[in-house]
Structure formats: C-alpha cells, structure tokens
Scaffold this motif. Structure first.
Motif, PDB file in Angstrom:
ATOM      1  N   UNK A  48       0.830  -1.200   0.000  1.00  0.00           N
ATOM      2  CA  UNK A  48       0.000   0.000   0.000  1.00  0.00           C
ATOM      3  C   UNK A  48       0.868   1.256   0.000  1.00  0.00           C
ATOM      4  N   UNK A  49       0.422   2.299  -0.691  1.00  0.00           N
ATOM      5  CA  UNK A  49       1.180   3.541  -0.741  1.00  0.00           C
ATOM      6  C   UNK A  49       1.186   4.266   0.609  1.00  0.00           C
ATOM      7  N   UNK A  50       0.322   3.888   1.520  1.00  0.00           N
ATOM      8  CA  UNK A  50       0.269   4.517   2.834  1.00  0.00           C
ATOM      9  C   UNK A  50       1.114   3.796   3.879  1.00  0.00           C
ATOM     10  N   UNK A 105       9.349  -1.858  12.398  1.00  0.00           N
ATOM     11  CA  UNK A 105       8.030  -1.396  12.846  1.00  0.00           C
ATOM     12  C   UNK A 105       7.392  -0.611  11.704  1.00  0.00           C
ATOM     13  N   UNK A 106       6.212  -1.018  11.320  1.00  0.00           N
ATOM     14  CA  UNK A 106       5.474  -0.391  10.224  1.00  0.00           C
ATOM     15  C   UNK A 106       4.312   0.416  10.776  1.00  0.00           C
ATOM     16  N   UNK A 107       3.902   1.468  10.044  1.00  0.00           N
ATOM     17  CA  UNK A 107       2.699   2.203  10.396  1.00  0.00           C
ATOM     18  C   UNK A 107       1.982   2.655   9.133  1.00  0.00           C
ATOM     19  N   UNK A 108       0.733   3.016   9.319  1.00  0.00           N
ATOM     20  CA  UNK A 108      -0.117   3.467   8.222  1.00  0.00           C
ATOM     21  C   UNK A 108      -0.215   4.991   8.275  1.00  0.00           C
ATOM     22  N   UNK A 109      -0.024   5.651   7.143  1.00  0.00           N
ATOM     23  CA  UNK A 109      -0.147   7.107   7.107  1.00  0.00           C
ATOM     24  C   UNK A 109      -1.580   7.577   7.343  1.00  0.00           C
ATOM     25  N   UNK A 110      -2.544   6.744   7.046  1.00  0.00           N
ATOM     26  CA  UNK A 110      -3.947   7.143   7.238  1.00  0.00           C
ATOM     27  C   UNK A 110      -4.332   7.164   8.717  1.00  0.00           C
ATOM     28  N   UNK A 148      -2.037   0.054  13.324  1.00  0.00           N
ATOM     29  CA  UNK A 148      -3.348  -0.503  12.964  1.00  0.00           C
ATOM     30  C   UNK A 148      -3.896   0.309  11.798  1.00  0.00           C
ATOM     31  N   UNK A 149      -4.316  -0.364  10.750  1.00  0.00           N
ATOM     32  CA  UNK A 149      -4.846   0.316   9.576  1.00  0.00           C
ATOM     33  C   UNK A 149      -6.287   0.746   9.750  1.00  0.00           C
ATOM     34  N   UNK A 171      -5.756  -7.210  -1.055  1.00  0.00           N
ATOM     35  CA  UNK A 171      -6.846  -7.953  -0.414  1.00  0.00           C
ATOM     36  C   UNK A 171      -7.558  -7.147   0.664  1.00  0.00           C
ATOM     37  N   UNK A 172      -6.929  -6.078   1.141  1.00  0.00           N
ATOM     38  CA  UNK A 172      -7.521  -5.279   2.220  1.00  0.00           C
ATOM     39  C   UNK A 172      -8.376  -4.145   1.651  1.00  0.00           C
ATOM     40  N   UNK A 173      -9.485  -3.813   2.315  1.00  0.00           N
ATOM     41  CA  UNK A 173     -10.377  -2.767   1.794  1.00  0.00           C
ATOM     42  C   UNK A 173      -9.758  -1.366   1.805  1.00  0.00           C
ATOM     43  N   UNK A 174      -8.794  -1.122   2.682  1.00  0.00           N
ATOM     44  CA  UNK A 174      -8.174   0.199   2.784  1.00  0.00           C
ATOM     45  C   UNK A 174      -6.953   0.354   1.888  1.00  0.00           C
ATOM     46  N   UNK A 175      -6.552  -0.702   1.207  1.00  0.00           N
ATOM     47  CA  UNK A 175      -5.362  -0.693   0.353  1.00  0.00           C
ATOM     48  C   UNK A 175      -5.481   0.314  -0.780  1.00  0.00           C
ATOM     49  N   UNK A 176      -4.388   1.034  -1.022  1.00  0.00           N
ATOM     50  CA  UNK A 176      -4.282   1.905  -2.185  1.00  0.00           C
ATOM     51  C   UNK A 176      -2.929   1.625  -2.826  1.00  0.00           C
TER      52      UNK A 176
END
Length: 78
Positions: free
Chosen positions: A15-17, A42-47, A52-53, A67-72
């Motif tokens: 994902x780009x985020x 350690x990973x994180x989501x920009x959103x 946690x996404x 496969x994830x609904x929030x994926x971009x």
C-alpha cells in the motif's frame, strides 16, 4: 523467474500509505521499502498514524496488499 522477482512483486503490492522509519533515514533515501526493512521493522499506516490500519487490522509489508479494503496501490491512490 529469477530471485529478484518475489521482491519486485511484494514491493508493487504494498500500500502507498505503508511506512517504516528506514524510508526517512539512511543511505538509500527514496528506494523501495524492502531495501530498508528487516524482519523486525516497525510499520505504520499514514492514514491512521499507527500500527493498525483503517480496517482495524495490523499493518506490515506482507499484510498491506490489495486484499484489504483500505489498500491503495500506485495505480489507484484515491
């Protein structure tokens, strides 16, 4: 198929985020995430600015896929 193919496919699927610290510091600024990340990264989501996404699941380079609904992806950033 050569040994580099799985890395290329994984990098394209992420994902780009998705972010990790190595994307901001170090010698290879601007390269693909796999160049920075080891197994203990350690990973994180920009959103959400957390590990946690938006879909309330953990983020990781192997988990943030189409496969994830929030994926971009790079082709569908909106």
């Amino acid at each position: 198929m050569d040994a580099a193919d799985p890395v290329i496919r994984q990098e394209q699927q992420m994902c780009i985020f998705l972010r990790c610290k190595g994307m901001y510091v170090g010698q290879n600024n601007g390269g693909p995430p796999d160049e920075f990340a080891g197994d203990t990264t350690c990973w994180w989501c920009l959103k959400t600015s957390s590990a946690i996404g938006p879909d309330e699941d953990w983020v990781h380079k192997t988990a943030c896929t189409p496969d994830r609904p929030c994926y971009r992806g790079r082709g569908n950033p909106s």
